[in-house]
Scaffold this active site. Structure first.
Site, PDB file in Angstrom:
ATOM      1  N   ARG A 206      -6.798   1.753  17.800  1.00 45.39           N
ATOM      2  CA  ARG A 206      -6.549   0.304  17.673  1.00 45.39           C
ATOM      3  C   ARG A 206      -6.237  -0.360  19.013  1.00 45.39           C
ATOM      4  O   ARG A 206      -6.355  -1.573  19.130  1.00 45.39           O
ATOM      5  CB  ARG A 206      -5.434   0.037  16.650  1.00 45.39           C
ATOM      6  CG  ARG A 206      -5.908   0.245  15.235  1.00 45.39           C
ATOM      7  CD  ARG A 206      -4.889  -0.156  14.184  1.00 45.39           C
ATOM      8  NE  ARG A 206      -5.471  -0.021  12.858  1.00 45.39           N
ATOM      9  CZ  ARG A 206      -4.773   0.114  11.738  1.00 45.39           C
ATOM     10  NH1 ARG A 206      -3.450   0.133  11.783  1.00 45.39           N
ATOM     11  NH2 ARG A 206      -5.395   0.220  10.578  1.00 45.39           N
TER      12      ARG A 206
ATOM     13  N   GLY B  54      -5.300   7.853   5.311  1.00 49.06           N
ATOM     14  CA  GLY B  54      -4.373   8.754   5.991  1.00 49.06           C
ATOM     15  C   GLY B  54      -3.135   9.021   5.149  1.00 49.06           C
ATOM     16  O   GLY B  54      -2.600  10.130   5.131  1.00 49.06           O
TER      17      GLY B  54
ATOM     18  N   ARG C 122      -7.725  -3.443   9.237  1.00 44.56           N
ATOM     19  CA  ARG C 122      -6.797  -4.361   9.925  1.00 44.56           C
ATOM     20  C   ARG C 122      -7.466  -5.043  11.120  1.00 44.56           C
ATOM     21  O   ARG C 122      -7.109  -6.173  11.474  1.00 44.56           O
ATOM     22  CB  ARG C 122      -5.523  -3.632  10.333  1.00 44.56           C
ATOM     23  CG  ARG C 122      -4.820  -2.987   9.125  1.00 44.56           C
ATOM     24  CD  ARG C 122      -3.339  -2.848   9.272  1.00 44.56           C
ATOM     25  NE  ARG C 122      -2.823  -1.966   8.231  1.00 44.56           N
ATOM     26  CZ  ARG C 122      -2.508  -2.356   6.989  1.00 44.56           C
ATOM     27  NH1 ARG C 122      -2.635  -3.611   6.625  1.00 44.56           N
ATOM     28  NH2 ARG C 122      -2.077  -1.479   6.099  1.00 44.56           N
TER      29      ARG C 122
ATOM     30  N   SER D  97       6.788   9.225  12.344  1.00 43.43           N
ATOM     31  CA  SER D  97       5.786   9.025  11.296  1.00 43.43           C
ATOM     32  C   SER D  97       6.386   9.168   9.910  1.00 43.43           C
ATOM     33  O   SER D  97       6.905  10.228   9.546  1.00 43.43           O
ATOM     34  CB  SER D  97       4.654  10.042  11.474  1.00 43.43           C
ATOM     35  OG  SER D  97       3.870  10.076  10.298  1.00 43.43           O
TER      36      SER D  97
ATOM     37  N   GLN E 119       4.601   9.156   7.300  1.00 43.82           N
ATOM     38  CA  GLN E 119       3.709  10.019   6.517  1.00 43.82           C
ATOM     39  C   GLN E 119       4.132  11.481   6.648  1.00 43.82           C
ATOM     40  O   GLN E 119       4.145  12.224   5.664  1.00 43.82           O
ATOM     41  CB  GLN E 119       2.265   9.842   6.986  1.00 43.82           C
ATOM     42  CG  GLN E 119       1.721   8.456   6.652  1.00 43.82           C
ATOM     43  CD  GLN E 119       0.314   8.231   7.158  1.00 43.82           C
ATOM     44  OE1 GLN E 119      -0.213   9.025   7.929  1.00 43.82           O
ATOM     45  NE2 GLN E 119      -0.294   7.139   6.731  1.00 43.82           N
TER      46      GLN E 119
ATOM     47  N   LYS F 191       0.831  -1.209   0.000  1.00 43.45           N
ATOM     48  CA  LYS F 191       0.000   0.000   0.000  1.00 43.45           C
ATOM     49  C   LYS F 191       0.867   1.260   0.000  1.00 43.45           C
ATOM     50  O   LYS F 191       0.644   2.166  -0.796  1.00 43.45           O
ATOM     51  CB  LYS F 191      -0.932  -0.037   1.228  1.00 43.45           C
ATOM     52  CG  LYS F 191      -1.899   1.113   1.334  1.00 43.45           C
ATOM     53  CD  LYS F 191      -3.116   0.747   2.163  1.00 43.45           C
ATOM     54  CE  LYS F 191      -2.889   0.818   3.653  1.00 43.45           C
ATOM     55  NZ  LYS F 191      -2.709   2.186   4.175  1.00 43.45           N
ATOM     56  N   SER F 192       1.849   1.296   0.881  1.00 45.74           N
ATOM     57  CA  SER F 192       2.687   2.504   0.974  1.00 45.74           C
ATOM     58  C   SER F 192       3.424   2.759  -0.337  1.00 45.74           C
ATOM     59  O   SER F 192       3.510   3.900  -0.808  1.00 45.74           O
ATOM     60  CB  SER F 192       3.730   2.329   2.081  1.00 45.74           C
ATOM     61  OG  SER F 192       3.106   2.260   3.332  1.00 45.74           O
TER      62      SER F 192
ATOM     63  N   ASP G  96       1.627  -1.216  11.929  1.00 46.25           N
ATOM     64  CA  ASP G  96       0.347  -1.677  11.379  1.00 46.25           C
ATOM     65  C   ASP G  96       0.069  -3.147  11.688  1.00 46.25           C
ATOM     66  O   ASP G  96      -1.037  -3.635  11.460  1.00 46.25           O
ATOM     67  CB  ASP G  96       0.315  -1.471   9.856  1.00 46.25           C
ATOM     68  CG  ASP G  96       0.286   0.011   9.490  1.00 46.25           C
ATOM     69  OD1 ASP G  96      -0.085   0.827  10.354  1.00 46.25           O
ATOM     70  OD2 ASP G  96       0.634   0.346   8.344  1.00 46.25           O
TER      71      ASP G  96
END
Ligand code: S3P
Length: 431
Positions: free
Chosen positions: A347, A95, A389, A168, A170, A23-24, A316
């Site tokens: 989570r 996100g 997830r 992070s 991101q 995904k990333s 994750d």
């Protein structure tokens, strides 16, 4: 709502699976393919909903992106040819789209407004907006620009020196992407290494980027050149099946072409530390990204402590690691993971609530959880909290419960793993 009832499994998990693209890396391939001049062909692209949000955003700037199955062909003339979008950009649940695109929008000389779904609207954006404002971007949004919806007027930004206050990837990536489009040099320092796919791919597309120790330096707009990208399989998706093979007695499973970038392989380190047998073969590298085949067989597991620098390498995977810990002898302690409270859902709450309902001995803490393992799980009704997830973790839990597991809504799985149930059925006696 898309509820499922999953019946217990009777046999081991045996076979081979090729999990979908990372995904990333898929997000980053679209972003850099669109920012580059020329043609970029992406193969094994993840066609999950999150990555398609990133594709849509660039289409709204006028970039040509053709999709055929899990291949994308991007034809771009570069950011100076992007047009101001006529409509707000919708980032859905993603996100990564939101944070990375804010970095890109900071460097584009036009007005954009952006929004997301109910979950994304609650996730903090100030971690990205703060450095981007230092670079000179004009932005506003809810709570002084801390949350979506948000409006950005980009362009005319300057490079900065920035030390990440949160662990992070991101945020790091947003600043690097803005740095690519900013005047001068941008330096980003991170105390703990987070996933480095942006750095690897920027290099593969010809950017002037150097990583030394904990610092990454990027120099402003060089023309990126369209490049072909093969996206390795997503280790975060593979983690569900690795864990399944580790906890279902008598299992042996091979996952092929799995991304093995060191900044993502914390799950393998933890499963090995717990006692699982994990073998890696056919290791190769493409565009700076390692990948290979991972074979895992079930063994008796023991509890472990998971904290410190390994956390960003498996952030994750913590929901599925918690499930593995219920089957490990002794105590597993997960700490330094308060970031889990800021994901698609909280989570820590979602995992401890769900696994408790299935009969596990698990307690939340401020920044993690404590699990006392090897209670047989009974089964029962659980909530997925609209989080892909969490939904997949419960589906894997149903392989070892005594009774049925009823998951309230599995539609979120399409975010990152549309073929999840097809793959699950192909390696179990349910198939
Ligand atoms: C991601 C980084 C991580 C991860 C997310 C994907 C990325 O988030 O949890 O699923 O692609 O950069 P943070 O950067 O918020 O830790």
């Amino acid at each position: 709502m898309n509820e499922v009832t999953l019946t217990p499994l009777s046999g081991p998990i045996i076979g081979q699976l090729n999990v979908p693209g990372d995904k990333s890396i898929s997000h980053r391939a679209v972003i850099l393919g669109a920012l580059a001049e020329g043609t970029t062909n992406i193969t094994n692209f993840l066609t999950g909903q999150d990555c398609l949000r990133t594709v849509e955003a660039f289409r709204q700037f006028g970039v040509s992106i053709e999709q055929e199955g899990n291949s994308l062909k991007i034809n771009s003339k570069g950011p100076s040819h992007f047009t101001e979008p006529a409509e707000p950009l919708y980032f859905g649940n993603s996100g990564t789209t939101a944070r990375l695109m804010l970095g890109v929008l900071a460097g584009l000389p036009f007005f954009t407004s952006v929004y997301g779904d109910a979950s994304l609207t609650k996730r903090p954006m100030d971690r990205v907006v703060t450095p981007l404002r230092k670079m000179g971007v004009q932005s506003d949004g809810c709570s002084d620009g801390s949350y979506l919806p948000m409006a950005i007027r980009g362009g005319n930004i300057k490079g900065i020196d920035y030390t990440l206050p949160v662990k992070s990837a991101q945020v790091k990536s947003a600043v690097l992407l803005a740095g690519l489009l900013a005047e001068g040099v941008t330096n980003v320092t991170e105390e703990t290494a987070s996933r480095n796919h942006s750095e690897n791919m920027l290099q593969a597309f010809g950017a002037d980027i150097i990583t030394k120790d904990h610092q990454i330096r990027i120099t402003n707009l060089q023309t990126l050149k369209g490049t072909d990208v093969y996206v390795p399989g997503d280790i975060s998706s593979a983690a569900f099946f690795m864990t399944a093979a580790a906890i279902v007695p008598g299992s042996k499973l091979t996952l092929t072409n799995v991304g093995l970038n060191d900044s993502r392989t914390g799950i393998i380190d933890v499963l090995r530390k717990m006692g699982a047998a994990v073998d890696i073969s056919n290791k190769q590298t493409t565009g700076g990204e390692a990948f290979g085949d991972v074979t895992i067989s079930s063994q008796k597991l023991k509890g472990v402590v998971i904290d410190g620098d390994i956390i960003p390498r498996l952030i994750d995977e913590i929901p599925i690691i918690a499930l593995a810990a219920t089957q490990a002898e002794g105590e597993t302690v997960i700490r330094d993971a308060a970031e889990l409270r800021l994901k698609e859902t909280d989570r820590i709450e979602a995992v401890t609530d769900g696994l408790s309902r299935l009969g596990a001995n698990i307690k939340p803490t401020e920044d993690g959880m404590v699990i006392n393992g090897v209670s047989g799980l009974s089964g029962g009704s659980v909530a997925a909290y609209n989080d892909h997830r969490i939904a997949m973790m419960h589906a894997i839990a149903s392989l070892i419960t005594k009774q049925n597991v009823i998951i309230d809504d599995i539609s979120s799985i399409a975010i990152s793993y549309p073929d999840f149930f097809k793959h699950l059925n192909s390696i179990t006696d349910k198939g």
